[in-house]
Design a protein around this motif. Structure first.
Motif, PDB file in Angstrom:
ATOM      1  N   HIS A 530     -14.039 -12.958 -22.860  1.00 37.01           N
ATOM      2  CA  HIS A 530     -13.349 -14.247 -22.777  1.00 37.01           C
ATOM      3  C   HIS A 530     -11.859 -14.071 -22.489  1.00 37.01           C
ATOM      4  O   HIS A 530     -11.283 -14.781 -21.649  1.00 37.01           O
ATOM      5  CB  HIS A 530     -13.557 -15.010 -24.092  1.00 37.01           C
ATOM      6  N   PHE A 531     -11.218 -13.132 -23.162  1.00 33.82           N
ATOM      7  CA  PHE A 531      -9.782 -12.926 -23.007  1.00 33.82           C
ATOM      8  C   PHE A 531      -9.422 -12.575 -21.571  1.00 33.82           C
ATOM      9  O   PHE A 531      -8.464 -13.117 -20.992  1.00 33.82           O
ATOM     10  CB  PHE A 531      -9.331 -11.819 -23.955  1.00 33.82           C
ATOM     11  N   PHE A 532     -10.181 -11.672 -20.953  1.00 29.63           N
ATOM     12  CA  PHE A 532      -9.869 -11.259 -19.597  1.00 29.63           C
ATOM     13  C   PHE A 532     -10.173 -12.364 -18.588  1.00 29.63           C
ATOM     14  O   PHE A 532      -9.532 -12.439 -17.531  1.00 29.63           O
ATOM     15  CB  PHE A 532     -10.595  -9.964 -19.252  1.00 29.63           C
ATOM     16  N   ASP A 533     -11.133 -13.226 -18.908  1.00 26.45           N
ATOM     17  CA  ASP A 533     -11.336 -14.406 -18.071  1.00 26.45           C
ATOM     18  C   ASP A 533     -10.097 -15.293 -18.102  1.00 26.45           C
ATOM     19  O   ASP A 533      -9.625 -15.753 -17.061  1.00 26.45           O
ATOM     20  CB  ASP A 533     -12.560 -15.196 -18.552  1.00 26.45           C
ATOM     21  N   LEU A 534      -9.563 -15.552 -19.287  1.00 25.38           N
ATOM     22  CA  LEU A 534      -8.364 -16.383 -19.390  1.00 25.38           C
ATOM     23  C   LEU A 534      -7.192 -15.754 -18.645  1.00 25.38           C
ATOM     24  O   LEU A 534      -6.400 -16.466 -18.010  1.00 25.38           O
ATOM     25  CB  LEU A 534      -7.990 -16.581 -20.865  1.00 25.38           C
ATOM     26  N   LYS A 535      -7.083 -14.432 -18.713  1.00 23.51           N
ATOM     27  CA  LYS A 535      -5.963 -13.763 -18.041  1.00 23.51           C
ATOM     28  C   LYS A 535      -6.111 -13.800 -16.525  1.00 23.51           C
ATOM     29  O   LYS A 535      -5.152 -14.104 -15.819  1.00 23.51           O
ATOM     30  CB  LYS A 535      -5.863 -12.312 -18.516  1.00 23.51           C
ATOM     31  N   ARG A 536      -7.291 -13.484 -16.021  1.00 25.54           N
ATOM     32  CA  ARG A 536      -7.429 -13.364 -14.571  1.00 25.54           C
ATOM     33  C   ARG A 536      -7.358 -14.724 -13.884  1.00 25.54           C
ATOM     34  O   ARG A 536      -6.926 -14.814 -12.726  1.00 25.54           O
ATOM     35  CB  ARG A 536      -8.724 -12.629 -14.209  1.00 25.54           C
ATOM     36  N   TRP A 537      -7.753 -15.787 -14.585  1.00 26.10           N
ATOM     37  CA  TRP A 537      -7.632 -17.128 -14.031  1.00 26.10           C
ATOM     38  C   TRP A 537      -6.235 -17.720 -14.259  1.00 26.10           C
ATOM     39  O   TRP A 537      -5.973 -18.845 -13.854  1.00 26.10           O
ATOM     40  CB  TRP A 537      -8.667 -18.062 -14.656  1.00 26.10           C
ATOM     41  N   ARG A 538      -5.368 -16.964 -14.930  1.00 27.09           N
ATOM     42  CA  ARG A 538      -4.027 -17.424 -15.294  1.00 27.09           C
ATOM     43  C   ARG A 538      -4.092 -18.734 -16.089  1.00 27.09           C
ATOM     44  O   ARG A 538      -3.273 -19.639 -15.908  1.00 27.09           O
ATOM     45  CB  ARG A 538      -3.162 -17.587 -14.051  1.00 27.09           C
ATOM     46  N   LEU A 539      -5.065 -18.779 -17.016  1.00 25.46           N
ATOM     47  CA  LEU A 539      -5.223 -19.934 -17.895  1.00 25.46           C
ATOM     48  C   LEU A 539      -4.757 -19.677 -19.324  1.00 25.46           C
ATOM     49  O   LEU A 539      -4.661 -20.619 -20.110  1.00 25.46           O
ATOM     50  CB  LEU A 539      -6.702 -20.359 -17.941  1.00 25.46           C
ATOM     51  N   ALA A 540      -4.478 -18.430 -19.660  1.00 27.95           N
ATOM     52  CA  ALA A 540      -4.197 -18.106 -21.057  1.00 27.95           C
ATOM     53  C   ALA A 540      -2.996 -18.874 -21.592  1.00 27.95           C
ATOM     54  O   ALA A 540      -3.012 -19.376 -22.719  1.00 27.95           O
ATOM     55  CB  ALA A 540      -3.990 -16.604 -21.212  1.00 27.95           C
ATOM     56  N   HIS A 541      -1.927 -18.983 -20.795  1.00 26.00           N
ATOM     57  CA  HIS A 541      -0.729 -19.676 -21.273  1.00 26.00           C
ATOM     58  C   HIS A 541      -0.920 -21.194 -21.312  1.00 26.00           C
ATOM     59  O   HIS A 541      -0.148 -21.899 -21.964  1.00 26.00           O
ATOM     60  CB  HIS A 541       0.489 -19.326 -20.399  1.00 26.00           C
ATOM     61  N   VAL A 542      -1.940 -21.688 -20.631  1.00 26.39           N
ATOM     62  CA  VAL A 542      -2.247 -23.116 -20.645  1.00 26.39           C
ATOM     63  C   VAL A 542      -3.115 -23.454 -21.850  1.00 26.39           C
ATOM     64  O   VAL A 542      -2.862 -24.428 -22.579  1.00 26.39           O
ATOM     65  CB  VAL A 542      -2.965 -23.522 -19.336  1.00 26.39           C
ATOM     66  N   ILE A 543      -4.148 -22.650 -22.072  1.00 25.88           N
ATOM     67  CA  ILE A 543      -5.084 -22.895 -23.173  1.00 25.88           C
ATOM     68  C   ILE A 543      -4.466 -22.540 -24.526  1.00 25.88           C
ATOM     69  O   ILE A 543      -4.730 -23.198 -25.539  1.00 25.88           O
ATOM     70  CB  ILE A 543      -6.373 -22.088 -22.920  1.00 25.88           C
ATOM     71  N   LEU A 544      -3.626 -21.524 -24.534  1.00 28.72           N
ATOM     72  CA  LEU A 544      -2.937 -21.090 -25.751  1.00 28.72           C
ATOM     73  C   LEU A 544      -1.449 -21.401 -25.575  1.00 28.72           C
ATOM     74  O   LEU A 544      -0.621 -20.524 -25.419  1.00 28.72           O
ATOM     75  CB  LEU A 544      -3.182 -19.600 -25.983  1.00 28.72           C
ATOM     76  N   ASP A 545      -1.120 -22.687 -25.623  1.00 30.84           N
ATOM     77  CA  ASP A 545       0.230 -23.123 -25.269  1.00 30.84           C
ATOM     78  C   ASP A 545       1.172 -23.249 -26.455  1.00 30.84           C
ATOM     79  O   ASP A 545       2.319 -23.687 -26.301  1.00 30.84           O
ATOM     80  CB  ASP A 545       0.190 -24.438 -24.491  1.00 30.84           C
ATOM     81  N   GLY A 546       0.706 -22.908 -27.654  1.00 31.71           N
ATOM     82  CA  GLY A 546       1.580 -22.902 -28.821  1.00 31.71           C
ATOM     83  C   GLY A 546       1.709 -24.225 -29.538  1.00 31.71           C
ATOM     84  O   GLY A 546       2.405 -24.314 -30.548  1.00 31.71           O
ATOM     85  N   ASN A 547       1.033 -25.256 -29.069  1.00 26.98           N
ATOM     86  CA  ASN A 547       1.118 -26.574 -29.707  1.00 26.98           C
ATOM     87  C   ASN A 547      -0.098 -26.831 -30.583  1.00 26.98           C
ATOM     88  O   ASN A 547      -1.218 -26.487 -30.204  1.00 26.98           O
ATOM     89  CB  ASN A 547       1.221 -27.671 -28.643  1.00 26.98           C
ATOM     90  N   PRO A 548       0.099 -27.440 -31.750  1.00 27.25           N
ATOM     91  CA  PRO A 548      -1.046 -27.756 -32.619  1.00 27.25           C
ATOM     92  C   PRO A 548      -2.037 -28.680 -31.930  1.00 27.25           C
ATOM     93  O   PRO A 548      -1.679 -29.426 -30.999  1.00 27.25           O
ATOM     94  CB  PRO A 548      -0.391 -28.448 -33.820  1.00 27.25           C
ATOM     95  N   ILE A 549      -3.266 -28.637 -32.381  1.00 28.38           N
ATOM     96  CA  ILE A 549      -4.317 -29.501 -31.846  1.00 28.38           C
ATOM     97  C   ILE A 549      -4.536 -30.654 -32.820  1.00 28.38           C
ATOM     98  O   ILE A 549      -4.750 -30.436 -34.023  1.00 28.38           O
ATOM     99  CB  ILE A 549      -5.624 -28.709 -31.648  1.00 28.38           C
ATOM    100  N   SER A 550      -4.492 -31.856 -32.314  1.00 28.52           N
ATOM    101  CA  SER A 550      -4.714 -33.024 -33.164  1.00 28.52           C
ATOM    102  C   SER A 550      -6.206 -33.235 -33.387  1.00 28.52           C
ATOM    103  O   SER A 550      -7.027 -32.799 -32.561  1.00 28.52           O
ATOM    104  CB  SER A 550      -4.120 -34.275 -32.520  1.00 28.52           C
ATOM    105  N   PRO A 551      -6.584 -33.923 -34.470  1.00 27.95           N
ATOM    106  CA  PRO A 551      -8.023 -34.192 -34.691  1.00 27.95           C
ATOM    107  C   PRO A 551      -8.658 -34.954 -33.532  1.00 27.95           C
ATOM    108  O   PRO A 551      -9.841 -34.741 -33.229  1.00 27.95           O
ATOM    109  CB  PRO A 551      -8.010 -35.028 -35.970  1.00 27.95           C
ATOM    110  N   GLU A 552      -7.877 -35.808 -32.868  1.00 28.65           N
ATOM    111  CA  GLU A 552      -8.421 -36.578 -31.754  1.00 28.65           C
ATOM    112  C   GLU A 552      -8.775 -35.678 -30.568  1.00 28.65           C
ATOM    113  O   GLU A 552      -9.755 -35.918 -29.861  1.00 28.65           O
ATOM    114  CB  GLU A 552      -7.421 -37.650 -31.313  1.00 28.65           C
ATOM    115  N   GLU A 553      -7.967 -34.645 -30.354  1.00 28.13           N
ATOM    116  CA  GLU A 553      -8.191 -33.755 -29.213  1.00 28.13           C
ATOM    117  C   GLU A 553      -9.457 -32.929 -29.333  1.00 28.13           C
ATOM    118  O   GLU A 553     -10.032 -32.504 -28.329  1.00 28.13           O
ATOM    119  CB  GLU A 553      -7.009 -32.791 -29.062  1.00 28.13           C
ATOM    120  N   VAL A 554      -9.886 -32.677 -30.556  1.00 28.87           N
ATOM    121  CA  VAL A 554     -10.984 -31.737 -30.785  1.00 28.87           C
ATOM    122  C   VAL A 554     -12.236 -32.151 -30.041  1.00 28.87           C
ATOM    123  O   VAL A 554     -12.942 -31.311 -29.469  1.00 28.87           O
ATOM    124  CB  VAL A 554     -11.266 -31.605 -32.303  1.00 28.87           C
TER     125      VAL A 554
END
Length: 629
Positions: A530-554
């Protein structure tokens, strides 16, 4: 005085005499250390050296270290010493790095010495050399995935103690050059190694083709999606691959995948031995008998000196063989990502219009979903080793308040009831109580159902699968999609989805990037990919953006490739207590976030490639730093 001189003379003669004898004694060949000539004159001893090189194969995730299988918030770690992992906000630049040129040197030495051997048959030499080259290419693949372009050293080097070590210093190759090396080595080796699907733990044609397909797919993705993060690059292309090469790599990935799919490597296919589709999926990872799915594995053997404790640390705590386990707790977001059988996405239906949904059976909320869910996750209401898991968080009263406990299986008195009754499961969940199902779930994938696997004195010999046929199908599907062949991508995705019980086949029009990402997420979870998929698609910084997740977003954006994963959430089952009410005794679910989850992970641009430390640069000034660090 004469007496003392006499004694000294005797001692001197004795020493002189012993020295002559000792010289002959010390010249005798060692009985415990084999010479190079001895090692490479006997195929068994040569194989033992090669086995050590296999044993040092680098994996990103592995059953020998359970936490590596469940990173990046697809699960919570139910172990008190690991809670800080969910209280910080990301990772250092050195995380996930590797730089073991000692391993490369030993492989190079093996290749040189084996090549010079005169006592081995040509057949043995050819196979040994090909296997060593496969291991070397595999480690360079591991290096480039983590570090980007690295020095490419293909022969052993020795310091001459002249005071000038500059000839041992090599610059980094381009990232593309390392991928090209891995791919070309696989191409060279595929017709040398045995074409034998029954050999799982040594290099075969199937293993090198699977490596080639994965490496080419990764290189293609970096070439294409690297354009979205131009700052993640270096002027000399030590990091970054030209976008113009994307289709070349996608084509190679598709060709290598189809060589396996079409039978050129012979004998591989999806595992379909069991009628229960969830049980069938979980069995892929422990059934070693005629398993066509496994292509290349790290194997173990109870009684053979090589076992691991993955089941000990992850089995359901209640009824466990040593009351040990429970550490990997899959997240709610991961669990609800599994589609309904008609291929639609839907959150777990715990509420309608703000009112709770009541279920007759605790496991009903999970019914009618992709069979891989119950094959990957131990759900409330399921069993393990013929023992019912006991996952429920408490009793909800008529006014909505909860009666629960702070210990497993705790009993309390309920209003209007005489005597005490159990108010929380023996598997929890209890917020902060380690080794219980704190998210409401345990992991099933890679768990060993054999008796004794949960005991320290026995442990498990379930293998770790590095390459398997379903991934090959998904690699082919992705490459086909990127090459504008959606009908072929749909064919390969449907092969994987049909085994999971999904009833509506995908059409070419259904194939999107989101669908490709989703299918890999649910099929390959907890396998170190999974980690290397996120890296190669350049999605890691988008999916793991440092912001908390609200209950509504889940419960929103299920199946969307950019859905954020900075924090894992949980969903807990409760028993409803309201005598006289038609829902009395039924089950309801509530979503929340554990109190120990106070951080939200941020993947920085500098995390796409692990840091080349200052100590390495001091030793080799020709190395350049990775970007954004």
């Amino acid at each position: 005085m004469k007496k003392h001189i006499y004694l000294l003379l005797i001692a001197s003669l004795a020493i002189w005499s012993c020295s002559k004898n000792d010289e002959e004694f010390l010249d005798r060949p060692s009985t415990s250390i084999l010479t190079q000539e001895q090692i490479f004159s006997d195929p068994k001893t040569t194989l033992s050296v090669l086995a050590d090189l296999y044993n040092r194969y680098y994996d990103f995730g592995t059953v020998e270290d359970w936490s590596t299988m469940a990173r990046f918030n697809v699960a919570y770690w139910s172990e008190a010493g690991r809670y800080p992992e969910f209280q910080n906000d990301g990772w250092g630049y050195g995380a996930w790095g590797t730089w073991d040129y000692a391993y490369i040197r030993e492989i190079n030495l093996f290749l040189e010495r084996c090549s010079e051997a005169t006592e081995l048959t040509e057949e043995d030499k050819t196979r040994f050399l090909a296997e060593a080259r496969f291991l070397r290419a595999s480690y360079y693949f591991e290096l480039v995935k983590r570090m980007g372009g690295v020095p490419l050293i293909l022969e052993s080097e020795t310091y001459d103690f002249s005071g000038d070590a500059s000839y041992l210093q090599h610059p980094r190759e381009t990232e593309a050059a390392i991928y090209d090396f891995v791919i070309s080595e696989a191409e060279a080796l595929k017709d040398i190694l045995p074409n034998d699907a029954n050999t799982k733990s040594r290099a075969t044609k199937g293993a090198v083709l699977a490596m080639q397909a994965r490496a080419a797919l990764y290189a293609a993705s970096i070439a294409k999606y690297g354009a979205t993060t131009p700052q993640v690059s270096l002027p000399g292309d030590e990091v970054g691959i030209p976008a113009s090469r994307a289709n070349e790599y996608y084509t190679k990935a598709l060709e290598a995948s189809e060589a396996i799919i079409n039978g050129e490597a012979g004998g591989y296919g999806l595992y379909t031995k069991k009628p229960d589709l969830s049980d069938n999926f979980s069995s892929i990872f422990y059934d070693k008998a005629n398993n066509p799915e496994a292509i290349f594995v790290e194997d173990y053997l109870v009684g053979g000196g090589k076992t691991h404790g993955y089941t000990i640390v992850n089995q359901p705590r209640f009824g466990a063989e040593e009351e040990e386990g429970g550490r990997i707790n899959p997240s709610l977001q991961f669990v609800q990502s599994f589609e309904l059988l008609d291929g639609t996405y839907a959150p777990l239906e715990n509420e309608v219009g703000g009112a709770p949904v009541y279920f007759d059976n605790i496991g009903d909320i999970f019914q009618g979903r992709d069979a891989r869910l119950a094959g990957t996750v131990i759900l409330p209401g399921s069993t393990f080793k013929s023992t019912d898991v006991d996952i429920w968080a408490g009793v909800v009263l008529a006014d909505g308040s909860v009666v629960s406990g702070d210990s497993r299986g705790q009993q309390k008195e309920l209003p209007g009831m005489e005597g005490q009754v159990q108010v929380v499961g023996f598997d929890g969940p209890i917020d902060g109580l380690e080794f219980t199902a704190q998210t409401g779930f345990y992991i099933r994938k890679y768990q060993d159902p054999a008796t004794g696997s949960g005991r320290r004195g026995t442990q498990s010999d379930v293998w770790f699968i590095r390459y398997r046929f379903a991934e090959v199908l998904l690699n082919a599907a992705e490459a086909a999609f990127e090459l504008s062949r959606p009908e072929l991508a749909a064919e390969y995705l449907n092969d994987v989805r049909e085994r999971a019980g999904l009833t509506v086949p995908l059409t070419a029009a259904d194939i999107t990037f989101d669908k490709i990402v989703h299918e890999r997420y649910v099929e390959l979870a907890f396998e170190g990919l999974h980690f290397f998929d996120l890296k190669r698609w350049r999605l890691a910084h988008v999916i793991l953006d440092g912001n908390p997740i609200s209950p509504e977003e889940v419960t929103e954006n299920i199946g969307v490739a950019t859905k954020r994963e900075t924090q894992p959430y949980n969903i807990w089952p409760y028993k409803y207590y309201n005598p006289g009410d038609p829902n009395d005794g039924k089950w309801l679910y509530r979503i929340n976030r554990l109190s120990r989850i106070t951080g939200s992970d941020r993947f920085r641009l500098g995390n796409y490639y692990s840091e080349i430390g200052q100590n390495l640069i001091n030793n080799n000034p020709k190395l350049v730093r990775n970007p954004n660090q």
